[in-house]
Design a protein around this motif. Structure first.
Motif, short mmCIF file in Angstrom:
data_model
loop_
_atom_site.label_atom_id
_atom_site.label_comp_id
_atom_site.label_asym_id
_atom_site.label_seq_id
_atom_site.Cartn_x
_atom_site.Cartn_y
_atom_site.Cartn_z
N THR A 275 -8.86 -5.11 18.60
CA THR A 275 -7.94 -4.10 19.11
C THR A 275 -7.26 -4.66 20.35
N SER A 276 -5.98 -4.39 20.48
CA SER A 276 -5.19 -5.08 21.49
C SER A 276 -4.34 -4.11 22.30
N PHE A 277 -3.94 -4.57 23.48
CA PHE A 277 -3.07 -3.81 24.35
C PHE A 277 -1.97 -4.75 24.83
N ASP A 278 -0.87 -4.18 25.34
CA ASP A 278 0.30 -4.98 25.68
C ASP A 278 0.00 -6.13 26.64
N PHE A 279 -0.94 -5.90 27.58
CA PHE A 279 -1.19 -6.96 28.55
C PHE A 279 -1.99 -8.12 27.95
N LEU A 280 -2.52 -7.94 26.74
CA LEU A 280 -3.27 -9.00 26.09
C LEU A 280 -2.43 -9.74 25.05
N PHE A 281 -1.38 -9.10 24.55
CA PHE A 281 -0.58 -9.72 23.50
C PHE A 281 0.83 -9.18 23.58
N ASN A 282 1.81 -10.08 23.55
CA ASN A 282 3.20 -9.66 23.67
C ASN A 282 3.74 -9.27 22.30
N PHE A 283 3.51 -8.03 21.91
CA PHE A 283 3.94 -7.54 20.61
C PHE A 283 5.43 -7.69 20.40
N ASP A 284 6.20 -7.51 21.44
CA ASP A 284 7.65 -7.42 21.29
C ASP A 284 8.28 -8.74 20.83
N GLN A 285 7.52 -9.83 20.86
CA GLN A 285 8.04 -11.09 20.37
C GLN A 285 7.86 -11.25 18.86
N LEU A 286 7.16 -10.32 18.24
CA LEU A 286 6.92 -10.39 16.80
C LEU A 286 8.09 -9.79 16.04
N ASN A 287 8.41 -10.41 14.91
CA ASN A 287 9.42 -9.87 14.00
C ASN A 287 8.74 -9.70 12.64
N ILE A 288 8.28 -8.48 12.36
CA ILE A 288 7.48 -8.22 11.17
C ILE A 288 8.37 -7.61 10.09
N ASP A 289 8.41 -8.25 8.93
CA ASP A 289 9.18 -7.72 7.81
C ASP A 289 8.51 -6.49 7.22
N LYS A 290 7.20 -6.62 6.94
CA LYS A 290 6.47 -5.56 6.24
C LYS A 290 5.07 -5.41 6.85
N ALA A 291 4.74 -4.18 7.23
CA ALA A 291 3.42 -3.89 7.79
C ALA A 291 2.62 -3.05 6.80
N PHE A 292 1.37 -3.43 6.59
CA PHE A 292 0.49 -2.70 5.69
C PHE A 292 -0.63 -2.09 6.53
N ILE A 293 -0.57 -0.77 6.66
CA ILE A 293 -1.42 -0.02 7.58
C ILE A 293 -2.47 0.76 6.80
N CYS A 294 -3.67 0.90 7.39
CA CYS A 294 -4.74 1.70 6.80
C CYS A 294 -4.93 2.99 7.58
N CYS A 295 -5.66 3.93 6.99
CA CYS A 295 -5.98 5.18 7.67
C CYS A 295 -7.23 5.79 7.05
N SER A 296 -7.70 6.89 7.63
CA SER A 296 -8.82 7.63 7.06
C SER A 296 -8.40 9.00 6.55
#
Length: 249
Positions: free
Chosen positions: A152-173
């Motif tokens: 699990t990550s937070f902004d100060f640990l990983f610069n999400f905004d540099q990612l360019n994701i075409d397709k995200a596959f998300i899970c849930c309960s």
């Protein structure tokens, strides 16, 4: 709720609590103690939990097997159906995000059919599965969540905004028309929210047992997602209502 769905729910709740008193679990599930005891006995027979005085506990094997691994055989046919549908949505060269979860792990097993992917993930099992498939793997850095073998990550640990994701596959309960998409762990939810905000197309991968369920923390509204990939056992009465808000595969 079918027995298999109740037992999955018990495992999901135990995943967050480690130990639960029977009365608490009975009240949460809103079932009789007799029904709860039958479900518990089946989970004990399946070697997934242990009974202790006044309650139950997730069983840990001597080799450190995680809860996610214990869940792999539950609804395995449904997860394979979802995985094959998801693979058909991925093209060579795509940059994809695979969430932590037993369903997305099934997707990862089929990625060797594709070429030149960039796989972003917070799931250690997904990383290991895809390691020798010839793709580029990017791990989200952060805090390791032992029960799910996820990060699990937070902004100060990983610069999400540099990612360019075409397709995200998300899970849930849980999936609810009223309450949206929900899950149990806040850290996992925060990561999913951020990934969704930077992805061009968002897929929810969830078997039919998750539909009409509401759990602890809201991830997003159904309308924040583009496609629901589920199995073929979806309730036909639910389908028209869901399909008004999201495409369904």
């Amino acid at each position: 709720m079918l027995p298999v769905e109740r037992r999955q729910r018990i495992l999901d709740i135990l995943n967050e609590n480690e130990f639960l008193e029977l009365k608490t679990l009975k009240d949460t599930l809103q079932i009789s103690m007799e029904t709860l005891r039958r479900d518990i006995q089946q989970l004990v027979n399946d070697d997934l939990i242990t009974k202790e005085y006044g309650g139950i506990r997730i069983k840990r094997s001597t080799n450190g097997e995680s809860v996610i691994e214990q869940r792999l055989d539950l609804n395995i046919d449904k997860k394979n159906t979802i995985a094959l549908k998801a693979i058909a949505e991925i093209s060579d060269g795509d940059c994809i995000f695979l969430d932590s979860g037993s369903t997305t792990l099934q997707i990862a097993k089929y990625l060797d059919k594709l070429h030149n992917l960039t796989i972003i993930t917070n799931s250690i099992p997904v990383m290991l599965q895809a390691l020798n498939q010839g793709h580029t793997i990017i791990s989200i850095g952060g805090k390791v969540r032992q029960s799910e073998h996820s990060i699990t990550s937070f902004d100060f640990l990983f610069n999400f905004d540099q990612l360019n994701i075409d397709k995200a596959f998300i899970c849930c309960s849980g999936i609810s028309l009223e309450k949206g998409i929900t899950d149990y762990n806040l850290d996992e939810v925060e990561t999913r929210r951020k990934i969704l905000s930077i992805s061009n197309k968002a897929y929810l991968t969830a078997d039919s047992s998750k539909i009409n369920k509401i759990v602890t923390v809201k991830i997003c509204d159904i309308t924040d997602l583009d496609v629901l990939i589920t199995d073929n056992d979806i309730d036909l009465q639910t389908m028209p209502q869901l399909s008004e808000n999201i495409s369904i595969l």
